[in-house]
Write a protein that holds these residues in place. Structure first.
Motif, PDB file in Angstrom:
ATOM      1  N   UNK A   1       0.813  -1.198   0.000  1.00  0.00           N
ATOM      2  CA  UNK A   1       0.000   0.000   0.000  1.00  0.00           C
ATOM      3  C   UNK A   1       0.857   1.262   0.000  1.00  0.00           C
ATOM      4  N   UNK A   2       2.105   1.116   0.363  1.00  0.00           N
ATOM      5  CA  UNK A   2       2.996   2.271   0.380  1.00  0.00           C
ATOM      6  C   UNK A   2       3.616   2.526  -0.990  1.00  0.00           C
ATOM      7  N   UNK A   3       3.341   1.620  -1.938  1.00  0.00           N
ATOM      8  CA  UNK A   3       3.801   1.865  -3.314  1.00  0.00           C
ATOM      9  C   UNK A   3       3.188   3.156  -3.817  1.00  0.00           C
ATOM     10  N   UNK A   4       3.986   3.950  -4.453  1.00  0.00           N
ATOM     11  CA  UNK A   4       3.552   5.297  -4.814  1.00  0.00           C
ATOM     12  C   UNK A   4       3.430   5.477  -6.318  1.00  0.00           C
ATOM     13  N   UNK A   5       2.220   5.683  -6.836  1.00  0.00           N
ATOM     14  CA  UNK A   5       2.119   6.086  -8.252  1.00  0.00           C
ATOM     15  C   UNK A   5       2.834   7.422  -8.445  1.00  0.00           C
ATOM     16  N   UNK A   6       3.206   7.703  -9.668  1.00  0.00           N
ATOM     17  CA  UNK A   6       3.877   8.959  -9.967  1.00  0.00           C
ATOM     18  C   UNK A   6       3.044   9.726 -10.983  1.00  0.00           C
ATOM     19  N   UNK A   7       2.511  10.880 -10.568  1.00  0.00           N
ATOM     20  CA  UNK A   7       1.590  11.589 -11.442  1.00  0.00           C
ATOM     21  C   UNK A   7       2.269  12.105 -12.704  1.00  0.00           C
ATOM     22  N   UNK A   8       3.597  12.249 -12.688  1.00  0.00           N
ATOM     23  CA  UNK A   8       4.290  12.744 -13.873  1.00  0.00           C
ATOM     24  C   UNK A   8       4.628  11.632 -14.861  1.00  0.00           C
ATOM     25  N   UNK A   9       4.326  10.398 -14.492  1.00  0.00           N
ATOM     26  CA  UNK A   9       4.571   9.282 -15.412  1.00  0.00           C
ATOM     27  C   UNK A   9       3.258   8.929 -16.092  1.00  0.00           C
ATOM     28  N   UNK A  10       3.209   9.120 -17.381  1.00  0.00           N
ATOM     29  CA  UNK A  10       1.996   8.855 -18.133  1.00  0.00           C
ATOM     30  C   UNK A  10       1.789   7.348 -18.230  1.00  0.00           C
ATOM     31  N   UNK A  11       0.665   6.863 -17.721  1.00  0.00           N
ATOM     32  CA  UNK A  11       0.443   5.424 -17.587  1.00  0.00           C
ATOM     33  C   UNK A  11      -0.799   5.025 -18.372  1.00  0.00           C
ATOM     34  N   UNK A  12      -0.600   4.291 -19.458  1.00  0.00           N
ATOM     35  CA  UNK A  12      -1.734   3.967 -20.321  1.00  0.00           C
ATOM     36  C   UNK A  12      -2.684   2.967 -19.684  1.00  0.00           C
ATOM     37  N   UNK A  13      -2.172   1.979 -18.962  1.00  0.00           N
ATOM     38  CA  UNK A  13      -3.074   1.011 -18.335  1.00  0.00           C
ATOM     39  C   UNK A  13      -3.957   1.690 -17.300  1.00  0.00           C
ATOM     40  N   UNK A  14      -3.402   2.644 -16.551  1.00  0.00           N
ATOM     41  CA  UNK A  14      -4.199   3.392 -15.580  1.00  0.00           C
ATOM     42  C   UNK A  14      -5.223   4.270 -16.287  1.00  0.00           C
ATOM     43  N   UNK A  15      -4.854   4.813 -17.416  1.00  0.00           N
ATOM     44  CA  UNK A  15      -5.774   5.649 -18.194  1.00  0.00           C
ATOM     45  C   UNK A  15      -7.042   4.876 -18.559  1.00  0.00           C
ATOM     46  N   UNK A  16      -6.885   3.642 -19.017  1.00  0.00           N
ATOM     47  CA  UNK A  16      -8.054   2.878 -19.478  1.00  0.00           C
ATOM     48  C   UNK A  16      -8.927   2.409 -18.323  1.00  0.00           C
ATOM     49  N   UNK A  17      -8.377   2.247 -17.144  1.00  0.00           N
ATOM     50  CA  UNK A  17      -9.115   1.574 -16.067  1.00  0.00           C
ATOM     51  C   UNK A  17      -9.487   2.457 -14.890  1.00  0.00           C
ATOM     52  N   UNK A  18      -9.023   3.706 -14.846  1.00  0.00           N
ATOM     53  CA  UNK A  18      -9.270   4.569 -13.685  1.00  0.00           C
ATOM     54  C   UNK A  18      -9.822   5.927 -14.117  1.00  0.00           C
ATOM     55  N   UNK A  19     -11.131   6.120 -14.073  1.00  0.00           N
ATOM     56  CA  UNK A  19     -11.700   7.430 -14.412  1.00  0.00           C
ATOM     57  C   UNK A  19     -11.156   8.568 -13.557  1.00  0.00           C
ATOM     58  N   UNK A  20     -10.809   8.301 -12.296  1.00  0.00           N
ATOM     59  CA  UNK A  20     -10.245   9.359 -11.456  1.00  0.00           C
ATOM     60  C   UNK A  20      -8.896   9.822 -11.992  1.00  0.00           C
ATOM     61  N   UNK A  21      -8.123   8.917 -12.569  1.00  0.00           N
ATOM     62  CA  UNK A  21      -6.860   9.297 -13.193  1.00  0.00           C
ATOM     63  C   UNK A  21      -7.113  10.167 -14.416  1.00  0.00           C
ATOM     64  N   UNK A  22      -8.096   9.797 -15.228  1.00  0.00           N
ATOM     65  CA  UNK A  22      -8.404  10.593 -16.410  1.00  0.00           C
ATOM     66  C   UNK A  22      -8.850  12.007 -16.011  1.00  0.00           C
ATOM     67  N   UNK A  23      -9.648  12.111 -14.941  1.00  0.00           N
ATOM     68  CA  UNK A  23     -10.105  13.431 -14.493  1.00  0.00           C
ATOM     69  C   UNK A  23      -8.928  14.287 -14.048  1.00  0.00           C
ATOM     70  N   UNK A  24      -7.981  13.682 -13.318  1.00  0.00           N
ATOM     71  CA  UNK A  24      -6.791  14.422 -12.907  1.00  0.00           C
ATOM     72  C   UNK A  24      -5.967  14.835 -14.119  1.00  0.00           C
ATOM     73  N   UNK A  25      -5.742  13.891 -15.017  1.00  0.00           N
ATOM     74  CA  UNK A  25      -4.901  14.139 -16.185  1.00  0.00           C
ATOM     75  C   UNK A  25      -5.446  15.289 -17.028  1.00  0.00           C
ATOM     76  N   UNK A  26      -6.767  15.331 -17.174  1.00  0.00           N
ATOM     77  CA  UNK A  26      -7.390  16.375 -17.984  1.00  0.00           C
ATOM     78  C   UNK A  26      -7.127  17.754 -17.400  1.00  0.00           C
ATOM     79  N   UNK A  27      -7.337  17.924 -16.112  1.00  0.00           N
ATOM     80  CA  UNK A  27      -7.099  19.226 -15.485  1.00  0.00           C
ATOM     81  C   UNK A  27      -5.612  19.561 -15.435  1.00  0.00           C
TER      82      UNK A  27
END
Length: 483
Positions: free
Chosen positions: A220-246
């Motif tokens: 759980x302490x693994x940390x995603x990195x918002x500056x790393x563009x992640x295609x698998x996260x893009x397809x499966x996480x609407x919250x990521x897409x909302x962040x990415x858009x803004x």
């Protein structure tokens, strides 16, 4: 050089799997509502470009069974249950059972999936739903009540709440890989998006601080990195897409606030965000999605002619059939509000119940304000600037029309008196966003201002706020009156 970290870049991560925007799937929802106050249930589902709201009929005994087609293989579904909404992730082929008693929803609600991994995620999402008011909601209240806090203290509040949610989730669902990946990533982007909205991202970053009293599974302490563009996260996480858009639209403004720009697009947000997205996003599917989304929003929220110019350029480059169809449909729909087109009919009633039509103001400039009694930015603009604006144009050929949307009629009438809106023609839309007069103006939110000329034609479908008009020496209203 593209994508340098100093320029607030998004780096390319390895492609884990491929999807297409045209992919679809079906999920199956069934269950029973006890003591239902109405004979239907409402839900919405996320899409890649827009969300859709729908409903289905409950049987006489409260039972229901519904097949729902989703875009892609994984999307979020939100059920609007009594006074709350519960969002869960559904994957194509899922069969989910829901049940609750409407008289005590929180205590009786149950959700199950036939797939073990999907079921654990479902339980985790219900767990977070029950916690959100305590952690995230309490955090937002604290930030709203302490706006003058130093940046370090604001970040500390956000990071502490994030840590508490991570610890609570870890304690409730230890050592479960699918839950960890899905729910932790959602938590990360929900809080990272909040950091960004508070203009703290970049200066600070979320981090997990281990607690001696409640050690967390290291996963759980693994940390995603918002500056790393992640295609698998893009397809499966609407919250990521909302962040990415803004992030792609507004991060440069946060980085370079106060710096004079020589860019030819400095006063053209549709163009500046478009080209910023092109420079930041190296994955074509994500880049095309962002550019499509941004243009669709620009038609409704920014200068239409500027957005149209970018649209005519971009549609030649866009090859994805799903995105191209969405973009062309959005453009065609928005043409009804293009400057120079006749303003849609407006037929509503005033506080005395008398019918009022846009035709009643022929020969006058019309400044049309769509607002709601419950939305702070609407009220702030009215309170601080409406009287000054009305005084500035007193005796001129202009009518200020305020249309209340999505509020109770009683609250609307109280607000007219409370905020001294006597200088406006005050109208009420009983159907909210679905009212025919409102739908004609393609309203997606409030406040929204429309400027109409003396001949009933649109001057600007996204006119300036009252504050902007008051602060300017010469504005669009002055120019319209001078014609």
């Amino acid at each position: 050089m593209k994508n340098c970290l100093a320029a607030c870049c998004l780096l390319l991560s390895p492609l884990l799997f491929a999807q297409k925007f045209t992919d679809t799937g079906t999920i199956f929802i069934s269950g029973k509502v006890t003591n239902a106050p109405k004979n239907y249930a409402e839900y919405s589902q996320t899409g890649f470009v827009d969300d859709r709201t729908s409903s289905f009929i409950l049987g006489g005994d409260g039972t229901f069974k519904q097949a729902i087609t989703i875009e892609g293989q994984t999307q979020d579904i939100t059920f609007y249950l009594e006074d709350t909404g519960f969002t869960f992730t559904a994957t194509a082929g899922d069969s989910i059972q829901l049940s609750w008693d409407a008289t005590h929803f929180e205590q009786s609600f149950k959700a199950r999936s036939r797939r073990p991994d999907a079921d654990t995620i479902l339980q985790g999402q219900w767990f977070l739903h029950q916690q959100i008011d305590h952690y995230f909601g309490g955090l937002q209240n604290a930030l709203a009540q302490n706006k003058s806090l130093p940046a370090e203290e604001k970040f500390a509040l956000i990071n502490t709440a994030f840590n508490k949610e991570v610890e609570a989730l870890s304690a409730a669902f230890p050592h479960h890989e699918a839950t960890r990946q899905k729910l932790y990533t959602d938590l990360y982007y929900r809080y990272t998006h909040l950091l960004f909205s508070k203009r703290l991202l970049g200066q600070f970053a979320l981090h997990y601080t281990a607690s001696g009293n409640n050690p967390v599974d290291p996963g759980f302490a693994w940390q995603p990195q918002f500056k790393i563009l992640n295609e698998s996260t893009f397809w499966t996480h609407p919250l990521y897409r909302a962040f990415l858009f803004d992030y792609c639209r507004f991060a440069p403004q946060q980085l370079f606030t106060g710096v004079a720009s020589l860019s030819p697009h400095r006063n053209n947000f549709p163009a500046s965000a478009h080209y910023m997205g092109k420079s930041l996003l190296d994955i074509k599917s994500i880049r095309d999605w962002f550019l499509t989304q941004h243009l669709l929003l620009s038609f409704d929220s920014y200068n239409f002619l500027q957005a149209e110019a970018i649209y005519k350029e971009f549609r030649q480059e866009l090859s994805d059939p799903f995105l191209k169809n969405k973009l062309e449909a959005g453009y065609t729909s928005s043409l009804t509000l293009k400057p120079g087109k006749p303003a849609p009919a407006l037929a509503l009633t005033n506080a005395k119940g008398q019918p009022v039509s846009l035709k009643d103001f022929a020969g006058k400039i019309v400044y049309l304000d769509f607002w709601a009694t419950w939305y702070g930015p609407c009220i702030a603009d009215i309170q601080a600037n409406s009287r000054q604006l009305h005084q500035r144009y007193q005796g001129k050929d202009i009518a200020f029309i305020s249309v209340c949307v999505g509020s109770e009629a009683g609250q609307w009438k109280e607000a007219i008196k409370k905020y001294d809106m006597s200088g406006s023609v005050n109208l009420y839309a009983p159907g909210g966003l679905d009212d025919p007069s409102v739908k004609a103006y393609q309203l997606n939110g409030v406040p929204r201002y429309i400027l109409i000329d003396k001949n009933g034609k649109i001057i600007n479908n996204n006119a300036p706020f009252m504050l902007e008009l008051v602060m300017s020496t010469t504005n669009e209203i002055d120019e319209a009156l001078a014609r």
